[in-house]
Design an enzyme around this catalytic site. Structure first.
Site, PDB file in Angstrom:
ATOM      1  N   SER A 275      36.022  40.389  36.005  1.00  0.00           N
ATOM      2  CA  SER A 275      35.773  39.169  36.775  1.00  0.00           C
ATOM      3  C   SER A 275      34.651  38.372  36.118  1.00  0.00           C
ATOM      4  O   SER A 275      33.513  38.848  36.007  1.00  0.00           O
ATOM      5  CB  SER A 275      35.375  39.517  38.211  1.00  0.00           C
ATOM      6  OG  SER A 275      34.812  38.369  38.811  1.00  0.00           O
TER       7      SER A 275
ATOM      8  N   HIS B  63      39.881  37.564  35.480  1.00  0.00           N
ATOM      9  CA  HIS B  63      39.885  37.205  36.894  1.00  0.00           C
ATOM     10  C   HIS B  63      38.827  36.123  37.098  1.00  0.00           C
ATOM     11  O   HIS B  63      37.651  36.310  36.768  1.00  0.00           O
ATOM     12  CB  HIS B  63      39.565  38.460  37.719  1.00  0.00           C
ATOM     13  CG  HIS B  63      39.578  38.265  39.201  1.00  0.00           C
ATOM     14  ND1 HIS B  63      40.748  38.182  39.931  1.00  0.00           N
ATOM     15  CD2 HIS B  63      38.570  38.146  40.103  1.00  0.00           C
ATOM     16  CE1 HIS B  63      40.455  38.032  41.210  1.00  0.00           C
ATOM     17  NE2 HIS B  63      39.137  37.997  41.341  1.00  0.00           N
TER      18      HIS B  63
ATOM     19  N   ASP C 185      36.937  33.715  39.779  1.00  0.00           N
ATOM     20  CA  ASP C 185      36.640  33.595  41.207  1.00  0.00           C
ATOM     21  C   ASP C 185      36.183  32.185  41.565  1.00  0.00           C
ATOM     22  O   ASP C 185      35.093  31.771  41.176  1.00  0.00           O
ATOM     23  CB  ASP C 185      35.527  34.583  41.580  1.00  0.00           C
ATOM     24  CG  ASP C 185      36.038  35.999  41.634  1.00  0.00           C
ATOM     25  OD1 ASP C 185      37.021  36.231  42.360  1.00  0.00           O
ATOM     26  OD2 ASP C 185      35.462  36.869  40.949  1.00  0.00           O
TER      27      ASP C 185
ATOM     28  N   MET D 181      35.094  29.637  44.553  1.00  0.00           N
ATOM     29  CA  MET D 181      34.580  29.718  45.925  1.00  0.00           C
ATOM     30  C   MET D 181      34.195  28.353  46.457  1.00  0.00           C
ATOM     31  O   MET D 181      33.590  27.562  45.730  1.00  0.00           O
ATOM     32  CB  MET D 181      33.299  30.559  45.948  1.00  0.00           C
ATOM     33  CG  MET D 181      33.491  31.956  45.428  1.00  0.00           C
ATOM     34  SD  MET D 181      31.908  32.818  45.468  1.00  0.00           S
ATOM     35  CE  MET D 181      32.400  34.369  44.728  1.00  0.00           C
TER      36      MET D 181
ATOM     37  N   HIS E 292      41.534  33.344  41.520  1.00  0.00           N
ATOM     38  CA  HIS E 292      41.358  33.767  42.909  1.00  0.00           C
ATOM     39  C   HIS E 292      40.668  32.650  43.692  1.00  0.00           C
ATOM     40  O   HIS E 292      39.486  32.386  43.486  1.00  0.00           O
ATOM     41  CB  HIS E 292      40.511  35.060  42.881  1.00  0.00           C
ATOM     42  CG  HIS E 292      40.194  35.620  44.226  1.00  0.00           C
ATOM     43  ND1 HIS E 292      39.242  36.608  44.403  1.00  0.00           N
ATOM     44  CD2 HIS E 292      40.696  35.357  45.462  1.00  0.00           C
ATOM     45  CE1 HIS E 292      39.174  36.923  45.688  1.00  0.00           C
ATOM     46  NE2 HIS E 292      40.033  36.169  46.354  1.00  0.00           N
TER      47      HIS E 292
ATOM     48  N   MET F  29      39.019  31.481  46.734  1.00  0.00           N
ATOM     49  CA  MET F  29      38.367  31.778  48.014  1.00  0.00           C
ATOM     50  C   MET F  29      37.990  30.430  48.615  1.00  0.00           C
ATOM     51  O   MET F  29      36.844  29.985  48.556  1.00  0.00           O
ATOM     52  CB  MET F  29      37.130  32.668  47.774  1.00  0.00           C
ATOM     53  CG  MET F  29      37.514  34.099  47.436  1.00  0.00           C
ATOM     54  SD  MET F  29      36.184  35.005  46.634  1.00  0.00           S
ATOM     55  CE  MET F  29      36.437  34.486  44.955  1.00  0.00           C
TER      56      MET F  29
ATOM     57  N   MET G 168      41.108  42.688  49.273  1.00  0.00           N
ATOM     58  CA  MET G 168      39.660  42.626  49.009  1.00  0.00           C
ATOM     59  C   MET G 168      39.024  43.938  49.453  1.00  0.00           C
ATOM     60  O   MET G 168      39.258  44.410  50.568  1.00  0.00           O
ATOM     61  CB  MET G 168      39.009  41.476  49.778  1.00  0.00           C
ATOM     62  CG  MET G 168      39.382  40.075  49.311  1.00  0.00           C
ATOM     63  SD  MET G 168      39.045  39.754  47.567  1.00  0.00           S
ATOM     64  CE  MET G 168      37.259  39.979  47.490  1.00  0.00           C
TER      65      MET G 168
ATOM     66  N   ASP H 155      39.986  44.149  44.635  1.00  0.00           N
ATOM     67  CA  ASP H 155      38.935  43.279  44.116  1.00  0.00           C
ATOM     68  C   ASP H 155      37.648  43.500  44.898  1.00  0.00           C
ATOM     69  O   ASP H 155      37.599  43.271  46.104  1.00  0.00           O
ATOM     70  CB  ASP H 155      39.394  41.812  44.240  1.00  0.00           C
ATOM     71  CG  ASP H 155      38.390  40.830  43.668  1.00  0.00           C
ATOM     72  OD1 ASP H 155      37.480  41.249  42.931  1.00  0.00           O
ATOM     73  OD2 ASP H 155      38.537  39.630  43.964  1.00  0.00           O
TER      74      ASP H 155
END
Ligand code: DX5
Ligand code: ZN
Length: 219
Positions: free
Chosen positions: A8, A33, A35, A37, A67, A69, A138, A172
């Site tokens: 990540s 990966h 992330d 947010m 991903h 979020m 998660m 994850d």
């Protein structure tokens, strides 16, 4: 079944982002990966489509698993696809029509995944299992890297695996040399590791060790 390890990028040294992406690619990991947010969905902000585009630029052949979020992933799908996302993961807790979002992701030629937070009952994703290429369970509360793995979440992995023997199931959060083999045993086949992998002076060796630990367990 294939097994994949995904560093990540959240745990990388951001002052050397390009080199860190290349270090992750050269480690023999399967995909990066990324992330994303927003502060409505989690108590933090990370980065956006520009960083996905940077990873495509510096490592065009390193698969990009994105991903989201985000409370409103529906407003950003095209932006992430244009930036180079190859799988997009949206949360079941998001505030939009997820059937529509998943169908849009698929229609743009990108793999679709549904993600669920630790406090969300596994039943919430059942209605989406026929519309996704992957489920993301998660194993920490999203928002930050470096948190402790929540072992109870593995019951959800096992429940989804019993319904869908062939589906890709990723974990994850808190992934390391102990928790990744445990997750494989529970039925997961894709494993994110952020702080554990980026803290290694030899990421290649750490990835190889994870692979052999998983291989031993599922023999
Ligand atoms: C958490 C993120 C994770 C995180 C994992 O909000 O979705 O991908 O970066 O980091 P570690 O492996 O350090 O828990
Ligand atoms: Zn993540």
């Amino acid at each position: 079944m294939k097994f994949e390890i995904l560093p990540s990028l959240l745990a990388a040294d951001f002052s050397r982002l390009g080199e860190e992406i290349i270090r992750a690619e050269n480690s023999g990991a399967d995909a990066l990966h990324l992330d994303i947010m927003d502060p409505h969905f989690v108590p933090n902000i990370s980065f956006g489509p520009d960083v996905v585009a940077v990873s495509k630029k510096v490592a065009p052949h390193f698969y990009r698993n994105v991903h989201l979020m985000m409370s409103r992933p529906d407003l950003f799908i095209e932006k992430f696809v244009n930036a180079g996302a190859q799988t997009i993961q949206v949360h079941v807790e998001a505030d939009c029509d997820l059937h529509q979002v998943l169908s849009k992701i698929g229609s743009l030629g990108v793999k679709r995944a549904i993600a669920l937070n630790p406090e969300t009952p596994v039943e919430r994703v059942f209605e989406f299992l026929g519309e996704v290429d992957e489920v993301l369970v998660m194993t920490v509360h999203p928002g930050y890297g470096g948190q402790k793995f929540i072992g109870e979440c593995l019951e959800k992995v096992t429940a989804i695996r019993s319904l869908k023997p062939e589906l890709d199931i990723m974990i994850d959060g808190g992934g390391n040399a102990e928790t990744i083999p445990l997750s494989a045993k529970a039925g997961a086949n894709m494993f994110v590791a952020g702080s554990y992998l980026f803290a290694q002076s030899n990421m290649t060796e750490a990835v190889a060790n994870l692979r052999s630990a998983i291989g031993e367990l599922v023999k």
